[in-house]
Design an enzyme around this catalytic site. Structure first.
Site, PDB file in Angstrom:
ATOM      1  N   GLU B 259       0.874  -1.154   0.000  1.00 36.03           N
ATOM      2  CA  GLU B 259       0.000   0.000   0.000  1.00 36.03           C
ATOM      3  C   GLU B 259       0.912   1.204   0.000  1.00 36.03           C
ATOM      4  OE1 GLU B 259      -2.608   0.700   3.420  1.00 36.03           O
ATOM      5  OE2 GLU B 259      -2.378   2.724   2.656  1.00 36.03           O
ATOM      6  N   CYS B 296      -2.925   7.784   4.888  1.00 40.10           N
ATOM      7  CA  CYS B 296      -2.848   7.380   3.477  1.00 40.10           C
ATOM      8  C   CYS B 296      -4.108   7.781   2.722  1.00 40.10           C
ATOM      9  CB  CYS B 296      -2.619   5.881   3.362  1.00 40.10           C
ATOM     10  SG  CYS B 296      -3.524   4.938   4.584  1.00 40.10           S
TER      11      CYS B 296
END
Lengths: 530, 530
Positions: B259, B296
């Protein structure tokens, strides 16, 4: 010079400035066939990609039923041109028309296409998941670009790049397909493409849903699988070619699914030989020589305990191998590869029991071949002795004892399958308990008392396995609906208004039959009180 | 010189010939903390790998309940040392104790661990699929080696390499975990590891189920993710580091889930501004500055139609940004990165609206920052203007018209999320219909009228998305049970005798509650008449 046309955006057209041409080859008489096919330049690919860009957008308004109808119609169209397909494939591959092409592989191909159609219509494949408390909903959905399918040489129908399992799965997920024919059977592939185009037009899918070219320079192949506009690639073929395109796709962050080599170890335990030595010998022979051994699941490695029974077993198998006719190989390349693989095994201590040589006939043939090696020698060169010999060949490994069998298993590479034959009344149970946990980790499909060839198109199938058999142990290339998931993105909708959701995620079950995972339960019900 | 010990095979021990050491750093006073942690040499890794080799075999006789008990016990243990964790994490990260660490992130961490425990106990996550006609059965199962977890700097609890979502998912699938602490919070990670080890011992899992080291040379990190003995790797962090380890893992054929960066575009349509300009300004401000913007899913790109309302909206947001206190950044590195990212955006035509500079205090701070750019300029440098500015910053893009918004969407990279705010009564519907299909392809999670921060641990969540947000669009890092599937192999059993099957695949439903896909239906029933 004119070539067979390629299929771009619904139109059969001449390749733009092809970089060369090729012909298919009749392997049974070592003679090129008349038709010439272009080796495309990248400008053909660019045309295809541009067309799919529009198609991907149009797909948002295409219903599941339209896709399902396409797959069903295509299956029907294939049946309408069955004889042309069988004739062409038989010419291009030398595979027998009966039963292989007409009665086995063609029905398998249409069957898996219809299973894909049914899965699309039924919709459960997409794992619609709804959390009513948070109003978060997700499902698998098509990718953001076409799927490139690169099919293998050994299944002109069932793994054909424009009609086989990868094609059906990619389309079922809702993706356009850019197919590259296997150069071994371009004519067969063209007939499929014609049938597919008709089905595209009948069903009302975007014209670019199915496109075909025949060949590419290797560097253009690498460019294609790494192209920013593609969604994913499916490849079935050799490890050498597979690893090259994997590297290109990986660098570009593009999903790629590869099914590469596998030796499919078969363990035959002492009790099984005591009980049914002849049956197993016959099964092994059939499985090794089916399709002239040119199957990805052919048992290429047989592991036994060294004793009198196992020697008798090798003799029995050997008798079948010797007395059976040798089949045609698919190409000169396949012939060269098996010659080279057998040599590698011999150089590392394997001895020829029978066969081991090219058979000089009008066509490409290699003798039905058995090799043998001791467990000790195998363990000295485990890598070389796991070289895949694609064709009618298998290596017997005679282990000294159970401990050595265990050691052999720990040296196995990742494989598609692993089989264990054992006594039916349990006398091999202790050995099974030692071997199975180790073997389980090395294979995608574990079999009992059964040879690995004949990959059923079942929802529970795994035609996949740990690297280097494939490149991800969680995906299968065969089996509906699981194989569809390879070509899908997980799309999540968070707080999205009801009317804007895909129908699969709306409160009302779109078919009344679709299985959805709602608040932790699989159900076919509507959401009523949300 | 003595260092904090590493955890290998159930024992806290000194690192073997460490290549160096490091200390954590208190970012609020720019001062190193007292404890010294080793940078391990590869010999530590080899010890850990050897220990997991045995553990993987032992796991075959470990029941799902034991794994579930471990996760529950670990969650309880975490609660028992909550204050120590909160104190240490607050020192190492400067994240506020309240509400963030104690009342938000810690409960989230234990909650997802208990959800994982419940999923393991309930068993449906493994998609047991049974085809009774062919007697082929399959399920997802643990990998053939440990999962390496490399956690990020920004969630010392919820994404901690030895306690966070990846850890819980990898364990739930039945894999041992080799955790590398994020060097930003080694002390926090050590406390978790102590709690985990206690839970391992209480529950009776193999000692090597959970192992920890603190740091590695980069080249040893690459060696680890490519090691033949590992099963897979999970990484959360920067794109630069992520792509390096991806390349190493890819070459070795090892699954890796990354990720990486995401700018999480938020589209605010004219009708939404007409209707609720202040609410949205407040929501955007909160979402951008939560955790000092070090999420994020922080909205880093806001796309609006150029008009008076959108200018007024920028003013309103700007007012919030200016008046709010600036929070601490996690490290000097984070500070340098945001300074550099903002510079890149400025160099490509973005103008600072507010902030844009380091705030000189005893700790690491960067002013809450807004930038603006026209759609024309954005389209000249779409790549540079999508540089992630990790921290409290966001770029407003003012598009000339709907056509330009569409064009902007087509230039977006793959993102974790994309949000659309629109009028509640439908006046933005035509624009939504144009934009959504394009945006849908670019993001893992699509939101309506909601900011992307706050990733619910829901079965329907997708915390993932197209490359380069992650490296496979079909997997999520958050959400039970789907996140577990990343760390599982599809194991197929073909004709395997009933008593040799894993209990999940035997005729009798092992819990009476487990959902299994039998002959095309999801059911909790036994197979009775097979």
């Amino acid at each position: 010079m004119s070539f067979q046309p390629i299929l771009i955006n619904g139109t059969w057209q001449q390749a733009q400035s092809p970089v060369g041409f090729f012909s298919a080859f009749n392997p049974s008489i070592k003679t090129p066939l008349a038709d010439r096919y272009p080796i495309s330049s990248f400008s053909d690919i660019e045309l295809a990609l541009a067309a799919t860009h529009q198609a991907v957008l149009e797909l948002n308004s295409i219903t599941a039923d339209i896709i399902a109808n396409f797959l069903d119609t295509f299956a029907n169209n294939i049946e309408s041109c069955k004889e042309a397909l069988v004739d062409m494939a038989s010419l291009e591959t030398a595979l027998p028309k009966e039963p292989r092409l007409r009665s086995v592989e063609l029905p398998r191909t249409t069957n898996q296409m219809r299973q894909a159609a049914a899965a699309v219509r039924e919709r459960s494949w997409c794992h619609a998941t709804i959390d009513t408390k948070t109003n978060i909903r997700s499902k698998y959905c098509h990718l953001n670009g076409p799927v490139v399918v690169l099919g293998p040489n050994n299944f002109p129908f069932a793994f054909n790049s424009i009609a086989g399992g990868d094609f059906a799965a990619a389309i079922a997920a809702g993706n356009p397909v850019i197919a590259k024919a296997n150069p071994g059977h371009p004519g067969t592939t063209k007939i499929f493409a014609e049938a597919a185009l008709k089905a595209v037009q009948t069903s009302g899918l975007p014209q670019a849903m199915v496109q075909l070219f025949y060949h590419l320079k290797p560097e253009d192949g690498l460019k294609l699988v790494a192209h920013p506009q593609i969604g994913a690639t499916a490849f079935t073929g050799s490890r050498a070619a597979g690893l090259m395109i994997k590297e290109a796709a990986d660098k570009a962050g593009k999903p790629i699914y590869l099914e590469m080599s596998s030796v499919n170890p078969v363990f035959i335990f002492p009790g099984a030989l005591d009980e049914r030595i002849d049956n197993i010998a016959n099964e092994l022979f059939n499985s090794c020589t089916l399709g002239t051994g040119q199957f990805c699941t052919k048992p290429g490695l047989v592991i036994l305990m060294q004793d009198e029974s196992s020697e008798a077993f090798l003799k029995a198998v050997s008798k079948y191998f010797k007395s059976a006719p040798t089949g045609f190989l698919l190409s000169k390349h396949v012939l060269h590869e098996i010659i080279s693989s057998i040599k590698v095994m011999q150089q590392h201590g394997a001895d020829i029991v029978t066969g081991g040589k090219e058979v000089r006939t009008p066509g490409y043939k290699f003798a039905n071949t058995l090799l043998r090696v001791s467990g000790d020698v195998f363990l000295e060169h485990p890598k070389a002795l796991q070289t895949e010999a694609f064709g009618p060949a298998s290596l017997f490994v005679f282990a000294r004892d159970a401990a050595q069998i265990k050691k052999i298993v720990t040296h196995l590479e990742g494989n598609l399958t692993g089989s264990i034959y054992s006594h039916s009344q349990g006398q091999d149970e202790p050995l099974y308990k030692e071997i199975e946990p180790l073997l389980r980790q090395k294979v995608g499909r574990l079999l009992n008392d059964k040879m690995p060839t004949g990959v059923a198109v079942s929802p529970a199938m795994n035609h996949g396995g740990p690297y280097p058999a494939t490149t991800h142990p969680g995906f299968t290339a065969v089996g509906i609906p699981a194989s569809i998931l390879r070509f899908a993105a997980l799309n999540c909708y968070d707080n999205v208004r009801q009317h804007r959701l895909p129908v699969d995620l709306q409160d009302k079950n779109p078919t009344g039959q679709m299985w959805r995972f709602i608040d932790g339960e699989w159900t076919q019900k509507d959401i009523v009180s949300y």
